[in-house]
Design a protein around this motif. Structure first.
Motif, mmCIF file in Angstrom:
data_model
loop_
_atom_site.group_PDB
_atom_site.id
_atom_site.type_symbol
_atom_site.label_atom_id
_atom_site.label_comp_id
_atom_site.label_asym_id
_atom_site.label_seq_id
_atom_site.Cartn_x
_atom_site.Cartn_y
_atom_site.Cartn_z
ATOM 1 N N CYS A 78 2.707 -4.535 5.727
ATOM 2 C CA CYS A 78 1.698 -4.509 6.773
ATOM 3 C C CYS A 78 0.793 -5.736 6.624
ATOM 4 N N CYS A 131 -1.466 -5.829 3.502
ATOM 5 C CA CYS A 131 -0.739 -6.055 2.250
ATOM 6 C C CYS A 131 -0.307 -7.512 2.134
ATOM 7 N N CYS A 135 3.323 1.144 2.980
ATOM 8 C CA CYS A 135 4.383 0.124 2.843
ATOM 9 C C CYS A 135 5.391 0.545 1.774
ATOM 10 N N CYS A 149 0.861 -1.182 0.000
ATOM 11 C CA CYS A 149 0.000 0.000 0.000
ATOM 12 C C CYS A 149 0.905 1.242 0.000
HETATM 13 ZN ZN ZN Z 1 0.648 -2.080 3.462
#
Ligand code: ZN
Ligand code: ZN
Length: 415
Positions: free
Chosen positions: A229, A232, A172, A169
């Protein structure tokens, strides 16, 4: 007299090659139609800023390769270097983006990049692409990859496989970008000049550098999988499950980033064994619609390089058999003028040369064009209310009544 040649990097698609293009275009459109995709046609010319905003002004595509100019009113214009930005612009501008549903769109046409011309790589090149707008589920990512794999199978591309990765994302991606920046900052002396600049402007793009020295360092660079994360991680896992269950051959390449700024999370490229360049590539771009002034709408898509496919696949046209009309003498010519167009109205392929006078010359021309049959009409035939049909393969001739020639020529096509 001056000889005019193609502009460097441009290419002609000659009549002999066009049938292969038709074949590929048909496979592509028929396949994506089955998946629910609808065509969208956008202009070749867009505002230059559209590409700066979407692909990134630091990207090679925009900084080095874009065909940009000012129009007569001084507007900054560019020939599109890719299709996604235009589709997203039209998606927002038309109001489609206000409907709360998934849109599956595809496009096809020429793109322009001032790249170094090489075999199979041109400055005007054709891309076929799809964009799925409004879906954030990882299964959508899986679906577009499965569709691309289906296309590869239908085109009989030998041993296709995918490289896949996730860029995470925006959070990230940002974190990973920082880590990559730190990693290469310590090795800055060994980087190529472009990558030296990329350290501050777009560190992730170093991972995509084609310079052999940079490539070596990339192989030891940190990978994103370690710092994703939970969302993700979950997204990538689900995406993998979807393509696994559909038997898509793939490898994870944790350094796959793609050369465009707008990608987030899933990215992928389609390769064939033994070929260095990808045939198609794409990924998710969850922030682009908003970045171009639209609502917060996630999206995923890919683009296929047509020239690469054309070079790769074998396709021999089963050419449709056709007729050639040879009329000798003024009366026959006038009768022939009516006959040839009656046959064409019936969908029968037939050609002629109105300037040729002798039968010999007509038969020679019929041979050159590759006609399967030659219809011959002279004064004798007119008197007998007949035409002669000569089989150009066997040399056999038959007489056909001018009262029934349409049905008789159709019968010939069936055998
Ligand atoms: Zn992420
Ligand atoms: Zn480099």
């Amino acid at each position: 007299m001056e000889n005019y040649l193609r502009v460097r990097g441009m290419h002609d698609i000659l009549p002999g090659e066009v049938s292969k293009w038709y074949f590929i275009e048909r496979v592509l459109t028929e396949t994506v139609n089955i998946y629910g995709y609808k065509e969208i046609r956008t202009p070749i010319v867009e505002s230059r800023s559209l590409f700066e905003r979407s692909i990134g002004s630091e990207s090679d595509i925009v900084s080095k390769e874009i065909y940009a100019f000012k129009d007569r009113k001084g507007r900054d214009i560019a020939l599109r270097p890719e299709g996604t930005a235009s589709v997203v612009r039209a998606f927002i501008e038309s109001g489609m983006s206000t409907e709360k549903r998934v849109f599956r769109l595809y496009y096809y046409g020429p793109m322009f990049r001032y790249d170094r011309p090489q075999k199979g790589r041109y400055r005007q090149f054709y891309q076929f692409g799809v964009e799925l707008l409004g879906g954030k589920d990882p299964f959508f990512d899986g679906e577009v990859v499965v569709m691309l794999h289906t296309i590869a199978k239908k085109l009989k591309i030998p041993k296709p496989y995918f490289l896949v990765n996730t860029l995470g994302c925006p959070q990230c991606k940002e974190r990973y970008s920082g880590i990559i920046k730190d990693y290469f900052s310590k090795k800055v002396d060994h980087l190529c000049n472009d990558c030296k600049k990329r350290i501050t402007s777009a560190p992730l793009r170093i991972l995509d550098c084609k310079n052999s020295g940079c490539k070596k360092m990339v192989s030891d660079a940190p990978v994103i999988s370690d710092l994703l994360c939970n969302d993700c991680q979950e997204h990538f896992k689900k995406f993998e499950e979807y393509i696994k269950v559909n038997n898509v051959p793939y490898k994870i390449d944790f350094h796959l980033v793609r050369g465009l700024d707008y990608y987030t999370r899933t990215v992928f490229e389609l390769y064939v064994e033994g070929e260095e360049n990808a045939l198609a590539a794409g990924g998710r771009y969850d922030t682009l619609v908003q970045q171009l002034g639209g609502p917060d709408i996630p999206a995923v898509g890919f683009a296929i390089g047509m020239e690469r496919i054309v070079n790769l696949i074998e396709y021999n046209t089963p050419a449709k058999p056709f007729f050639y009309l040879a009329c000798i003498g003024e009366i026959a010519k006038l009768k022939g003028a009516a006959i040839i167009n009656k046959l064409r109205e019936e969908g029968i392929i037939i050609e002629t040369d109105y300037e040729i006078e002798s039968l010999r010359a007509h038969l020679k021309t019929a041979n050159k064009t590759g006609a399967r049959w030659c219809i011959i009409i002279g004064e004798d035939e007119i008197k007998k209310n007949e035409m002669i049909v000569k089989d150009m393969l066997t040399g056999k001739q038959l007489d056909i009544s001018l009262d029934d020639y349409i049905n008789k020529t159709k019968e010939l096509l069936k055998c």
